[in-house]
Design an enzyme around this catalytic site. Structure first.
Site, short mmCIF file in Angstrom:
data_model
loop_
_atom_site.label_atom_id
_atom_site.label_comp_id
_atom_site.label_asym_id
_atom_site.label_seq_id
_atom_site.Cartn_x
_atom_site.Cartn_y
_atom_site.Cartn_z
N TRP A 359 0.75 -1.09 0.19
CA TRP A 359 -0.15 0.63 0.40
C TRP A 359 1.23 1.42 0.00
O TRP A 359 0.41 1.81 -0.40
CB TRP A 359 -0.72 -0.31 1.23
N ASP A 360 2.15 1.45 -0.26
CA ASP A 360 2.95 1.93 0.45
C ASP A 360 3.11 2.76 -1.12
O ASP A 360 3.00 4.03 -1.10
CB ASP A 360 4.54 2.15 0.19
N GLU A 490 0.53 -1.65 12.65
CA GLU A 490 1.55 -3.34 12.36
C GLU A 490 1.96 -3.80 14.01
O GLU A 490 2.55 -5.44 14.21
CB GLU A 490 1.83 -3.68 11.78
N LYS A 602 4.18 1.65 15.81
CA LYS A 602 5.01 1.59 14.96
C LYS A 602 5.11 2.99 14.38
O LYS A 602 6.08 3.39 13.26
CB LYS A 602 4.68 0.06 14.37
N GLN A 603 4.19 3.01 13.66
CA GLN A 603 3.53 3.92 12.61
C GLN A 603 2.16 5.34 13.11
O GLN A 603 1.38 4.54 13.57
CB GLN A 603 3.75 4.05 11.46
#
Lengths: 768, 768
Positions: A359-360, A490, A602-603
């Site tokens: 998806w990046d 994640e 994580k993000q």
């Protein structure tokens, strides 16, 4: 293993001094590529120290079918491994019979490595004292041609400096290579034929299982003091190897040079019977042009890329180096020439993660390619997904969805899911939303509706159908809920009502509905064609609307924030600053369960939603959520700091924005997450670009035109960038007290600067 | 693949008629074992049809280190595979040069297989017409000796019935075997030496990586019409194989017989240099005694087991057959002779799941072994865990726990974790509680406190420490929560506040505290010894108490039930009866994410807690929870129906209890979950025993004595069972209108029957 050895430089990545402990990290950092192939910066000559060998061909992979644990029903058929391809760069050097090996020789002096990003080449120079006490000076230069997908070229100079010496160059091809990411040293290549003719050699090999046919090839010329010499080589060949030895008695101070040309022809481009003839053609042309002229062409090709994509930063060489490194690596990975390819998370710099498309691409890379290339490049990335729609529908069917619901794979090579962890593959479904968002983003930016009406609406419908079916009605909440997902963060798995996912699901349905209406009104023929195909009726649309209108969003009244997911407040909310540094990065220090039940992020997850849909939230909303979540964020995903940088800039926290900028732009150069030896983080590099253009420059599309709210970190004198907006090339130069706008081309453009309309005329400067 | 071909019989499992489609299922159902080794009911002679070959040696495994996906920190080193061991039963038969092969011969008539559970042998008989038109009658009988761990014996008779024929018996050993559960046909055995002497052959082989040394051996004698004949065999041997061919011209109607003795000696029992000499010793003794007398001894040994463990059921042959099958298989798997062994979920009948020890042992098997064997067998199972306490503490340390906290592995061979799915290994932590519960249960039943004071308290403390550290304080709930777990219902992963886990955690802490106090008071020297070792101070105990006293339990006011976990009510609560049968079993039809977000329960989860701690809940509580959860339970775990049967009986729902009883007792015989071909569900068979003894018989320990509330399904005339309670053997015979109690031994015993005290004198009948 924090990096501190890369010299600050505006245009180059430079390492000075040889340190065997840095070799694997440098192999990643100095990687080169041309969009069709790429390689880690492995040495040409033999090296017996720790090294991670990698040369990769776009689109070539191996399907690992390994099963462990208690196999769960519905798992994907394979995990797509990125494959180390046969070695064509290898060129052993021996001096009076002793092999040059930087790991074992007596001394290495003046070692310097340079990756020249402006011109697109990698060089190395050093003097080595061998165990036989011969001292030699070595200079190498290597590049992968932007003009010819198949071609790479190497110049390798050796000068004996304390004696005459018999020097042998032994260029070779080798298909007996191994992969880092293997279970038990499995082999992934079948060598079909090793052959040679005159000064050329060829290895025809195919990948196991997938049967990608390739030809690896080489041809070499040697020179003394720049003058061609004809040497009859000593030839060796076996089942997976071919080498030519060019021996010469070199006088002290003379320079013995080899030019080696090599690369791959692959059956994606040619019939497999044509791989050797095409390789011969590539070699013939390369030898004819010669190394120096090829290098000139390389410089010109890179110059054209920089002309459109460069960002300059004045007064901060580390920041300048960082952004150029990111832009350079993105262009090495993907140039938009072939719509069957995509942008792997590690590009051509390592094997980790497998697969090529995440998806990046939609969430991070498309904005970069939209603004720095012609719009057809971004459109081709959207078409890539349209071409996979059938497989996305099949994928959803395997998971029990019906009626044309589409779930695009988390990781793919060809449209099939090729990753095999249930919490990712089955649950990280937000990727589906990023694909709809990219369609929206493309139209918003380019104004080109043709993709949506021709193809994209089908994608939007498949995705909306998925979300409607994936949501479940909770009697307890009297709302639609989405259970069992993994969000962009994640470090949570199988959570309920991930806010980002729920929000995106609602938006996807509404956006599909909006476009169905628009096409029905504006393009009735397309409407009929599509409806005939997808069989979408009013009753189904009602079920969509019910879900979108009654979606549940977890919210904390106490904190006045949307909760990342149900139950987030049950965690022990210890901030990252109170976490001992010896525990970080937590993904290397903690077991998975400990990570999962920690509050650490994580993000950006909620913030990712605020980034996509910023118009839906006030600055106060953003500030509250930023202040709530950022303290728990460890930024161990490369995709995290860029979004935080953009949002900090929006909140006028320029110091914080700058810190995040350095982190995103120098993530690999400074190795924040202690993992650069595994390869570079390619896709997040587009996020770095966004943190300057969208973060500092404040670029948006508002009222259907380009809008800027320029800001500048106090550390910088000025910075500039260029964007292609609807075929207008706009150059923006931001200084501490003013911003200049320039326009290339022929027609004027109205833009917004700090919400005021400004007209810029072609080739004249507007200062605000 | 529902079973319907097993003939009802009180003492035997019988299959009539040959059907190649049933071969793999029958190979599971007719498995034989002696606690030290076991095997699927593979044919001795060559069989070219689909077959799942398996012969297993207790404690012998292979550590699979395969990695896939994105490897997560802290994963166990290996996945322990149950290994198919070298084949010693193989005996090819040829008739006039044609190999007997039931898959390819012209016709098979009167095929009958029998597993005689009373006497402990497996037989087969049939007539076959070969493609060369010779008809033969075959009768075989095979058993694994209860008297000698290493020995198995086979009798194989062939009678040509329409002609004379040259018949060759070719008994062989083969270590070139494969495993079902392999990734790429990997080999797991290194053969060291193949040797033979006279009529004996030996294969010395060791497992790869683990280096378990074994010797597989055989010796054979042949007979005509029961009279020994001496034939010089034709010998073949290669690197992994040895065979003797015994050829004889057999007249029509004559019976040619081979007696083959074989088995394994293993280095767990003998020095590896002694494996061949010990094998010779075993063979010498076996040949001396001979097949018939060995069989007599086998019958006697099984008779002794049945004398203590048998359950009779009158008036329901299928129910009778079911319970005996369960008791028989448990005894084939584990006899309590070797404290290094344990009870694998598939015993010696298949490879699935790997490893040998699960929480099944503590939660299900210990009650069975306590009541049907001497108490030292159960105690030895408790000691198994004590011996692994150090490794359990190491295991917890790897996951970030400190200070002696112990997390016993989910799956183990030797105390190390050997399973590698994070949602199981890291999160299915309730297993730790079952180990404390078994200690409690053992003391409650046997009255023997020696294990707790000598060893068990350390286990209880390590486990209590784990729970205290694993719980987290939620400010939001102002309670301790346990986040990120998998409960016994493995159709949920990574949930928060699984009621069963939280309840067990609280109980474990309180039970440890209770025993610390008791030992401090009653056994001060042990107290000092243990405290010196574990360094447990008052301050730590306070933290334990804080957690136990303030544990959070999810509860629904609407439904007046404890919730299986946070958020359970958000699911779409469609009951199993409303689920189309084509979707079941869901673990074979649905993808994992779909299972996870469904309300469907693999096995009792809240009800498992109600089973363990029934005194804490009223019958009304039980009824409400049973009625809430059972409709969502798919019973796809073998551990599920037995608990439901017990609880239905407690609720006086005898019809439902009977249905669950059939399901648990005939789970494999009737193949409810369509998977019997993979092997049998051994550990849950102890649950079947519990559903009669605890469910129908209502056996409990109350006020420190045995208590019964006998009930009987209307389908049965009577049933009886025996239990060993503190060295009293009590026989209970329940009829429709009365229950008889009998006592073996010399001293009287007071028991409770329907909450009234009853005294039973030795060897005299008491009727209630």
């Amino acid at each position: 293993m924090n990096q501190d050895y890369i010299k600050p430089d505006n245009w180059s990545i430079i390492e000075e001094g040889f340190d065997a402990n840095r070799v694997e990290s440098s192999e990643s950092l100095f990687s080169i590529g041309n969009g069709a192939m790429g390689q880690r910066a492995n040495f040409e000559e033999h090296y017996s120290g720790p090294t991670f060998q990698g040369s990769y061909i776009a689109g070539v992979y191996y399907p690992d079918k390994t099963r462990v644990g208690w196999w769960k029903n519905g798992y994907p058929e394979y995990f797509a491994k990125v494959l180390n391809a046969p070695n064509w760069i290898g060129t052993n050097v021996s001096v009076n019979g002793e092999q040059l090996d930087l790991f074992t020789c007596k001394k290495v002096n003046n070692f310097k490595r340079e990756l020249n990003m402006q011109e697109g080449w990698l060089s190395r120079s050093f003097t080595a004292i061998l165990r036989n006490d011969i001292a030699i000076k070595v200079e190498t230069k290597r590049f992968l041609s932007l003009d010819s997908d198949e071609l790479g070229a190497i110049q390798y100079n050796v000068t004996p400096i304390n004696n005459d010496a018999e020097i042998v160059f032994q260029p070779y091809l080798d298909s007996g290579i191994t992969n880092k990411d293997t279970n038990w040293d499995d082999k992934f290549w079948d060598t079909i034929k090793v052959s040679h003719e005159n000064h050329q050699a060829f290895i025809q090999a195919k990948t196991m299982k997938t049967d990608f046919y390739t030809c690896t090839f080489m041809e070499s010329n040697v020179f003394i003091n720049g003058k061609s010499v004809l040497i009859e080589p000593n030839i060796k060949a076996d089942a997976t190897y071919a080498s030519f030895s060019y021996q010469y008695q070199v006088k002290q101070g003379e320079t013995y040079t080899i030019h080696k040309y090599g690369g791959y022809t692959v059956d994606r481009d040619y019939d497999k019977s044509q791989l050797v003839p095409m390789a011969k053609k590539v070699l013939k042309e390369a030898v004819k042009v010669g190394f120096e002229k090829l290098l000139e062409k390389q410089k010109r090709a890179w110059s054209a890329i920089w002309e459109r994509a460069d960002i300059t930063i004045q007064g901060d060489v580390k920041a300048q180096q960082g952004i150029r490194f990111n832009i350079f690596q993105l262009n090495q990975t993907y140039l938009g020439k072939d719509s069957r390819l995509n942008i792997g998370p590690k590009g051509f710099t390592g094997e980790k993660y497998g697969g090529s498309t995440y998806w990046d691409t939609e969430a991070y890379c498309i904005p970069f390619y939209m603004a720095t290339k012609d719009e057809k490049v971004a459109k081709s990335l959207l078409e890539y997904r349209y071409n996979h729609l059938g497989k996305a529908i099949e994928n959803a069917e395997k998971l029990g969805f019906k009626n044309g619901a589409a779930l695009f794979p988390m990781v793919t090579m060809n449209g099939e899911e090729c990753h095999n962890e249930w919490e990712i593959t089955f649950e990280e479904i937000h990727r589906n939303g990023a694909i709809s968002f990219a369609i929206y983003n493309y139209y918003r930016y380019t104004g080109d509706y043709s993709y949506i009406k021709d193809k994209g609406l089908e994608v939007l419908i498949g995705i909306a159908r998925f979300w409607q079916q994936r949501a479940a009605f909770s009697k307890d909440k009297n709302k639609y809920v989405i259970l069992g997902v993994t969000g962009p963060n994640e470090y949570e798995n199988n959570v309920n009502n991930n806010w980002y996912t729920n929000y995106l699901a609602q938006w996807c349905i509404n956006y599909a509905l909006e476009n169905i209406n628009k096409i029905e009104t504006d393009f009735p023929e397309d409407f009929k064609r599509i409806m005939d195909k997808v069989k979408l009726f009013e009753t189904e649309l009602k079920t969509w609307k019910a879900v979108a209108d009654n979606m549940y969003f977890p919210y904390s009244e106490t904190h006045q924030v949307y909760l990342q997911q149900d139950g987030f407040l049950d965690k022990e909310l210890v901030t990252v600053t109170d976490l001992e540094t010896s525990h970080r990065p937590i993904n290397q220090k903690w077991s998975w369960d400990r990570i999962l039940r920690s509050p650490y992020i994580k993000q950006a997850d909620v913030l990712q939603g605020f980034y996509f849909f910023e118009d839906e939230f006030s600055n106060e909303d953003l500030e509250r959520h930023f202040d709530f979540y950022e303290p728990f964020t460890v930024h161990e995903s490369s995709l995290s700091p860029c979004v935080h940088s953009i949002q900090a800039a929006k909140l006028d926290r320029m110091e914080q924005a700058y810190t995040f900028y350095l982190r995103t732009s120098r993530l690999d150069l400074d190795d924040y997450n202690h993992e650069v030896h595994e390869g570079l983080h390619i896709t997040s590099m587009a996020g770095t670009w966004m943190s300057i253009v969208e973060g500092f420059g404040g670029m948006r599309v508002k009222y259907n035109t380009l809008s800027f709210t320029p800001k500048i970190p106090k550390q910088w004198k000025a910075y500039s960038f260029k964007v292609n907006f609807r075929n207008h090339i706009v150059k923006v130069n931001v200084c501490q007290n003013k911003t200049d706008f320039e326009l290339e081309g022929e027609t004027a453009l109205q833009i917004l600067v700090n919400d005021e309309l400004v007209t810029i005329e072609p080739n004249s400067l507007v200062t605000v």
